[in-house]
Design a protein around this motif. Structure first.
Motif, mmCIF file in Angstrom:
data_model
loop_
_atom_site.group_PDB
_atom_site.id
_atom_site.type_symbol
_atom_site.label_atom_id
_atom_site.label_comp_id
_atom_site.label_asym_id
_atom_site.label_seq_id
_atom_site.Cartn_x
_atom_site.Cartn_y
_atom_site.Cartn_z
ATOM 1 N N GLY A 30 5.438 -43.476 114.071
ATOM 2 C CA GLY A 30 5.144 -42.999 112.733
ATOM 3 C C GLY A 30 6.323 -43.026 111.791
ATOM 4 O O GLY A 30 6.228 -42.557 110.678
ATOM 5 N N GLN A 87 0.536 -50.404 118.798
ATOM 6 C CA GLN A 87 0.018 -49.069 118.484
ATOM 7 C C GLN A 87 -1.488 -49.153 118.223
ATOM 8 O O GLN A 87 -1.905 -49.754 117.237
ATOM 9 C CB GLN A 87 0.737 -48.519 117.252
ATOM 10 N N GLU A 97 -2.861 -47.341 107.552
ATOM 11 C CA GLU A 97 -1.778 -47.273 108.540
ATOM 12 C C GLU A 97 -0.633 -48.209 108.126
ATOM 13 O O GLU A 97 0.538 -47.853 108.226
ATOM 14 C CB GLU A 97 -2.298 -47.698 109.922
ATOM 15 N N ASN A 99 0.066 -49.480 105.037
ATOM 16 C CA ASN A 99 0.731 -49.157 103.773
ATOM 17 C C ASN A 99 1.466 -47.819 103.806
ATOM 18 O O ASN A 99 2.334 -47.577 102.975
ATOM 19 C CB ASN A 99 -0.274 -49.210 102.626
ATOM 20 N N THR A 100 1.152 -46.964 104.770
ATOM 21 C CA THR A 100 1.943 -45.744 104.910
ATOM 22 C C THR A 100 3.129 -45.983 105.847
ATOM 23 O O THR A 100 3.883 -45.080 106.138
ATOM 24 C CB THR A 100 1.111 -44.572 105.462
ATOM 25 N N ASN A 102 3.176 -46.742 109.060
ATOM 26 C CA ASN A 102 3.041 -46.364 110.467
ATOM 27 C C ASN A 102 3.012 -47.576 111.379
ATOM 28 O O ASN A 102 3.352 -47.487 112.550
ATOM 29 C CB ASN A 102 1.777 -45.542 110.668
ATOM 30 N N ILE A 103 2.553 -48.698 110.836
ATOM 31 C CA ILE A 103 2.596 -49.958 111.591
ATOM 32 C C ILE A 103 3.177 -51.030 110.672
ATOM 33 O O ILE A 103 3.222 -50.853 109.449
ATOM 34 C CB ILE A 103 1.184 -50.381 112.075
ATOM 35 N N PHE B 71 -1.979 -36.773 108.202
ATOM 36 C CA PHE B 71 -1.250 -37.949 108.693
ATOM 37 C C PHE B 71 -1.000 -38.990 107.606
ATOM 38 O O PHE B 71 0.111 -39.459 107.436
ATOM 39 C CB PHE B 71 -2.007 -38.579 109.865
ATOM 40 N N PHE B 72 -2.065 -39.345 106.879
ATOM 41 C CA PHE B 72 -1.927 -40.410 105.875
ATOM 42 C C PHE B 72 -1.614 -39.871 104.487
ATOM 43 O O PHE B 72 -0.858 -40.470 103.738
ATOM 44 C CB PHE B 72 -3.218 -41.231 105.782
ATOM 45 N N HIS B 75 1.952 -39.017 102.783
ATOM 46 C CA HIS B 75 2.739 -40.150 102.325
ATOM 47 C C HIS B 75 2.576 -40.369 100.827
ATOM 48 O O HIS B 75 3.481 -40.838 100.147
ATOM 49 C CB HIS B 75 2.279 -41.383 103.090
ATOM 50 N N TYR B 76 1.386 -40.035 100.330
ATOM 51 C CA TYR B 76 1.090 -40.332 98.935
ATOM 52 C C TYR B 76 1.537 -39.231 97.985
ATOM 53 O O TYR B 76 1.460 -39.379 96.779
ATOM 54 C CB TYR B 76 -0.409 -40.595 98.766
ATOM 55 N N ALA B 83 6.921 -38.249 106.704
ATOM 56 C CA ALA B 83 5.570 -38.282 107.248
ATOM 57 C C ALA B 83 5.592 -37.694 108.643
ATOM 58 O O ALA B 83 6.592 -37.775 109.352
ATOM 59 C CB ALA B 83 5.066 -39.717 107.275
ATOM 60 N N PHE B 84 4.505 -37.068 109.030
ATOM 61 C CA PHE B 84 4.409 -36.522 110.381
ATOM 62 C C PHE B 84 4.106 -37.637 111.370
ATOM 63 O O PHE B 84 3.476 -38.628 111.028
ATOM 64 C CB PHE B 84 3.274 -35.504 110.459
ATOM 65 N N GLY B 85 4.552 -37.455 112.624
ATOM 66 C CA GLY B 85 4.157 -38.364 113.693
ATOM 67 C C GLY B 85 2.698 -38.124 114.029
ATOM 68 O O GLY B 85 2.102 -37.152 113.568
ATOM 69 N N ARG B 86 2.138 -39.040 114.826
ATOM 70 C CA ARG B 86 0.726 -38.906 115.168
ATOM 71 C C ARG B 86 0.417 -37.572 115.840
ATOM 72 O O ARG B 86 -0.518 -36.879 115.481
ATOM 73 C CB ARG B 86 0.313 -40.031 116.118
ATOM 74 N N GLY B 166 -5.795 -43.116 116.081
ATOM 75 C CA GLY B 166 -5.496 -44.121 117.095
ATOM 76 C C GLY B 166 -5.020 -43.549 118.406
ATOM 77 O O GLY B 166 -4.489 -44.266 119.239
#
Lengths: 270, 216
Positions: A30, A87, A97, A99-100, A102-103, B71-72, B75-76, B83-86, B166
């Motif tokens: 992340g 992932q 995922e 655009n933030t 995370n990948i 989670f998402f 970011h915005y 950002a937090f990890g999963r 995920g």
């Protein structure tokens, strides 16, 4: 409010510690924000994929990730002298995922469409296929016209949906004027077998894999299809250098024959 | 059978997530919810109002949406910049959500205690903390156990929502195997696993309840 004195404060402190411990041991993913251009040559990239998408990327008997895309990605990583981290993501969240941050790649049978091009950059296409129309072997449907008034289903959030809507008036002609969407092709084919769906729209790669598993003699592929499509790798728009590097490597892999080796490992000759 | 060769190891992997999320959520949110319940009942209007809004948001939006937002969505939001990890996001969302529900249960439990008991403790000049921890809370716990048990069992099943980030729990494991082999068997298998977990929890909750029912 008197209850909140030293002891409950200690309790609160303890819980904060637990919380921070939990977060400490789980922050390995992340944080791959590839937003800054200087990190083009990182020592690892994160490939986002739906690990239930056979035969492009899925789990084998031992739970290991395998598939055409996995082999191709690993070949690219090998040539860059690094390893990729894979992932699993929820497919409906793929662009979010990416655009933030995370990948770094969406690489899992990701069909190139105009709509998606607005959200991500695509690599050069690395695989072509068509959207097949599949029905049960004993059915009397033979053409696109036969789909009028029938129950037609496919995987939601997939390029098959886009392909269906791309044909003017097609979806409107289906029963109730709608396309039935399931989370995965597994449910789609189950529904066809159960007799609730009459015709299924499916990516060729997937359709052939499922039919092979469930017994090819049970199904019939219509001669007409909904057109040719291409798979590409999705890369963040902020990472043009990464995209260029990927395209060059993919070109090398195609030219020196490695691509054909990987291809023949996963797909039959036709 | 081939399917089970793949299914069982993946289910065990998935169980680590399912049980991990379950335990972490319970261990953190139960004590937290007692505090939130007290804050909700606070005489300070502002504190009570803020807690009320928090509970309203947590109960008024789907947990799935909360997971996605934490989670998402972070970011915005400009200026936050991290950002937090999963797994962090999962624990935060589950704890925030379950604390809200549990807090309302505890609030009901605390409210059900006769006002005379508070008065009696005051007459005996017991401290407020002693009154709450040693006199009120044990009775509250006893009363709210059936409702808490409900939430605990709902929590087991809610853990399957982690798929949106995920993360592979046992339901996701079944989905993977199901897609590889194109068979429905894995879903039946995890259904039984969920039932087993619930059976164990029901037994534990029963034992706990009977331990508290010393006056019956």
């Amino acid at each position: 409010m008197k209850i909140f004195n030293k002891r409950s404060f200690k309790l609160l402190l303890l819980m904060t510690i637990i919380a921070s411990l939990l977060s400490g041991c789980s922050s390995e993913v992340g944080t791959s924000s590839g937003q800054s251009p200087e990190c083009v040559e990182k020592d690892t990239y994160i490939v986002g994929l739906d690990d239930t998408f056979a035969p492009m990327g899925f789990r084998d008997d031992n739970g290991n990730l395998v598939g055409f895309d996995i082999d191709l990605a690993n070949e690219v990583a090998k040539r860059w002298g690094i390893t990729f981290k894979f992932q699993p993501i929820d497919w409906s969240m793929k662009e979010t995922e990416l655009n933030t941050g995370n990948i770094d790649f969406i690489w899992n049978g990701y069909t190139i469409t105009e709509e998606r091009k607005e959200k991500v950059n695509f690599s050069e296409p690395y695989l072509e296929y068509s959207q097949l129309l599949v029905t049960l072997a004993n059915s009397e449907f033979n053409s696109i016209e036969d789909m009028a008034g029938k129950v037609v289903s496919t995987q939601g959030e997939s390029s098959a949906v886009d392909a269906a809507y791309a044909q003017p008036g097609l979806v409107e002609s289906f029963k109730n004027g709608e396309l039935v969407e399931f989370p995965t092709y597994n449910e789609v084919f189950n529904d066809l077998e159960a007799g609730r769906s009459d015709i299924v729209i499916a990516d060729e790669v997937l359709a052939r894999y499922y039919m092979k598993n469930k017994g090819e003699e049970k199904y019939k592929i219509l001669e007409e299809n909904l057109g040719l499509e291409e798979f590409g790798v999705g890369v963040r728009k902020e990472d043009p250098e990464l995209l260029e590097r990927l395209n060059n490597t993919l070109k090398d892999i195609k030219e020196d024959g490695t691509y054909d080796e990987i291809y023949s490992k996963w797909f039959s000759a036709n | 059978m081939n399917v089970f060769n793949m299914l069982i190891p993946m289910t065990i992997e998935g169980l680590r997530i399912t049980i991990g999320v379950f335990l972490a959520t319970l261990v953190i949110s139960i004590p937290l919810s007692i505090i939130v319940a007290k804050l909700r009942m606070s005489k300070n209007k502002i504190i009570a109002k803020i807690t009320g809004i928090y509970i309203y948001i947590m109960r008024g939006t789907p947990l799935l949406l909360q997971l996605m937002f934490i989670f998402f969505g972070f970011h915005y939001i400009p200026l936050i910049g991290f950002a937090f990890g999963r797994y962090q996001a999962i624990i935060i969302a589950f704890v925030l959500n379950y604390t809200a529900y549990l807090a309302e249960i505890f609030r009901g439990g605390i409210g059900s205690i006769d006002i005379g008991q508070f008065e009696a403790c005051q007459v005996l000049s017991l401290s407020k903390r002693f009154t709450f921890m040693k006199v009120i809370l044990p009775q509250v716990v006893k009363n709210v156990m059936p409702s808490i048990g409900n939430e605990v069992i709902t929590l087991v099943k809610d853990t399957s929502l982690v798929y949106i980030l995920g993360v592979a729990d046992i339901l996701k494991a079944a989905k993977s195997v199901s897609n590889t082999y194109s068979t429905f068997i894995p879903y039946i298998f995890v259904g039984i696993v969920y039932l087993l977990i619930t059976a164990i929890l029901t037994k534990l909750l029963d034992n706990f309840e009977s331990k508290f029912s010393y006056y019956r």
